[in-house]
Enzyme design. Structure first.
Site, PDB file in Angstrom:
ATOM      1  N   ASP A   9      45.347 -64.918 -33.316  1.00  0.00           N
ATOM      2  CA  ASP A   9      44.156 -64.694 -32.520  1.00  0.00           C
ATOM      3  C   ASP A   9      44.290 -65.491 -31.237  1.00  0.00           C
ATOM      4  O   ASP A   9      44.482 -66.710 -31.292  1.00  0.00           O
ATOM      5  CB  ASP A   9      42.964 -65.222 -33.355  1.00  0.00           C
ATOM      6  CG  ASP A   9      41.674 -64.560 -32.985  1.00  0.00           C
ATOM      7  OD1 ASP A   9      41.696 -63.667 -32.122  1.00  0.00           O
ATOM      8  OD2 ASP A   9      40.648 -64.932 -33.560  1.00  0.00           O
TER       9      ASP A   9
ATOM     10  N   ASP B 161      43.368 -58.888 -28.266  1.00  0.00           N
ATOM     11  CA  ASP B 161      43.687 -60.305 -28.408  1.00  0.00           C
ATOM     12  C   ASP B 161      44.052 -60.703 -29.838  1.00  0.00           C
ATOM     13  O   ASP B 161      44.042 -61.881 -30.171  1.00  0.00           O
ATOM     14  CB  ASP B 161      42.518 -61.164 -27.932  1.00  0.00           C
ATOM     15  CG  ASP B 161      41.321 -61.100 -28.867  1.00  0.00           C
ATOM     16  OD1 ASP B 161      41.209 -60.107 -29.599  1.00  0.00           O
ATOM     17  OD2 ASP B 161      40.513 -62.024 -28.858  1.00  0.00           O
ATOM     18  N   GLU B 162      44.368 -59.737 -30.692  1.00  0.00           N
ATOM     19  CA  GLU B 162      44.520 -60.045 -32.099  1.00  0.00           C
ATOM     20  C   GLU B 162      45.596 -59.178 -32.751  1.00  0.00           C
ATOM     21  O   GLU B 162      45.657 -57.976 -32.486  1.00  0.00           O
ATOM     22  CB  GLU B 162      43.183 -59.727 -32.780  1.00  0.00           C
ATOM     23  CG  GLU B 162      42.796 -60.639 -33.882  1.00  0.00           C
ATOM     24  CD  GLU B 162      41.524 -60.160 -34.554  1.00  0.00           C
ATOM     25  OE1 GLU B 162      40.541 -59.891 -33.840  1.00  0.00           O
ATOM     26  OE2 GLU B 162      41.534 -60.056 -35.781  1.00  0.00           O
TER      27      GLU B 162
END
Length: 423
Positions: free
Chosen positions: A12, A140-141
């Site tokens: 993350d 973002d992950e």
DNA sequence: AAGCAGAGGTAAGGTCTC
DNA sequence: CCAAGAGACCTTACCTCT
């Protein structure tokens, strides 16, 4: 012969959108900064050069020239906040007005999607150079399968996680948090344990000590509704959930959800890391500056509607898909939502065809209340390249049914129309 | 002829996530 | 008083086909 453990990482990025802005404006480091603001045009929130002065390099823009949250007008929500801003209680998805009360002096910047996508590509390719089995979970992950990566077993995955963190920092200057565990469920929870810029390693044996004390809400998939229902049953923690009979959970949550709750409470999750997937739907929606009335604001509403349909058509075309089903979504001023769907006879990626089907949907909803949001959605997607073949087999099926006398004669005309459009 | 089961499509609503 | 946008997936109901 050593046993190879399943080692899944969840990674993350730390305050992704905000951290990207801090790379551009390092003078803001340590200050409360929020990213977001709904409909605001990108330029409106950017620091401006003083009249008569030349444009400044972004890193030299004085802090005093940045727009502040207390001056914000509009309906948006916070996308991300820097850790300095989080100190004031500001968080993602919070309304801008509420955030402004908590920290009026926070600097507010709009989302730069181009830049976000650029950094998203950068950090993901830094990972795949080391570990190729990567599942995209948004900008973002990601999940990463470390099981068969050389070194993936060392220190439970910590060595590789550190290596990946360093590679990402080298490629982007950004930090991230990583959790490594036997499966995606536990890896996702583990990545929360040590933020920002941390690593957390979880083994199956850690379940009672590290997982069971946590609130049920920490499980990815238990949202506010399920959490509330669990609370009413006197279940607050994952350990309390694990202590329930499966039959009890099934009785209250249904066969599927009940069994799933039992599984996840015991840390069990066999879902694979999926590296490729096809989109299921695409949509465009917008919240108006002010609530609009179907009759009184007909012209404005109609223009927005057409624009959404055209944008959706462009999205489909650009990505090479066509849709069979078109739907609409309304949000009324009381926040109640209505949706309608309409399946067409052919696949389409054309704005005016979408507008036609969406228009039929619109006739089936109540338009008494004022509207806050309007959306258009395309589902039943197929690759544009496959459309001709699919139409052809659909036509053959219809004709076969006709010859068997299985369908009404009106549908013969439909089959004829489909044929006519294609050939 | 009637009924059933299973698969699959369609529609509406809802939940959850980032 | 505040609550974006995009997408995945689930449930339920109802139909149709085999």
């Amino acid at each position: 012969m050593t046993t190879r453990l399943r080692r899944i990482a969840h990674l993350d990025m730390d305050a992704f959108f905000a951290s990207i802005e801090l790379l551009r404006y390092p003078q803001l480091k340590g200050l409360p900064v929020v990213i977001g603001g709904g409909r605001r045009k990108a330029d409106d929130a950017l620091p401006r050069a003083q009249p008569g002065q030349p444009a400044r390099e972004s890193r030299f823009v004085p802090v005093a020239d940045f727009p502040l949250l207390k001056d914000y007008v509009g309906r948006g929500v916070i996308t991300t906040a820097t850790y300095a801003a989080r100190q004031f209680g500001i968080g993602s998805a919070m309304g801008m007005m509420r955030a402004a009360r908590l920290c009026p002096q926070a600097i507010v910047l709009p989302v730069d999607f181009e830049e976000v996508r650029k950094y998203s590509r950068l950090f993901k390719s830094a990972i795949t150079e080391i570990a190729p089995l990567l599942e995209d979970r948004g900008v973002d992950e990601v999940y990463i399968d470390l099981t068969d990566v050389p070194g993936g077993q060392r220190a439970g995955g910590r060595v590789l996680a550190r290596l990946i963190q360093k590679a990402i920092f080298g490629a982007t200057g950004l930090t991230c948090s990583v959790g490594v565990a036997p499966n995606k469920l536990l890896a996702k929870m583990a990545s929360e344990f040590n933020k920002p810029n941390g690593i957390s390693i979880v083994y199956e044996a850690d379940l009672p000590t590290h997982i069971w004390p946590l609130k049920c809400r920490k499980i990815n998939g238990i949202g506010p509704k399920a959490d509330e229902k669990l609370a009413r049953l006197g279940i607050q923690t994952i350990g309390e959930l694990a202590a329930q009979d499966r039959a009890f959970l099934v009785a209250h949550f249904g066969k599927s959800t009940g069994a799933w709750l039992h599984e996840v409470a015991w840390g069990r999750d066999e879902r694979p890391v999926v590296t490729e997937s096809e989109p299921v739907s695409m949509s465009r929606e917008t919240t108006f500056e002010r609530d609009l009335h179907a009759v009184r604001d007909k012209a404005a509403l109609s223009a927005i509607f057409t624009d959404l349909c055209n944008k959706l058509g462009e999205d489909l075309s650009t990505k090479g898909y066509a849709a069979k089903t078109i739907g609409i979504k309304l949000r009324y001023d009381d926040f109640k939502i209505a949706t309608r769907d309409q399946t067409g006879q052919t696949f389409t990626a054309d704005g005016s065809t979408i507008r036609l089907l969406a228009g039929q949907c619109l006739k089936r909803v109540s338009l008494d209340k004022k509207l806050r949001l309007l959306g258009v959605r395309a589902s039943g997607l197929v690759k544009a390249a496959d459309v001709a073949e699919l139409q052809n087999s659909q036509q053959k099926r219809l004709l076969r049914q006709c010859t068997q006398g299985l369908i009404a004669i009106e549908n013969v005309a439909v089959a004829g129309v489909i044929g006519g459009q294609l050939f």
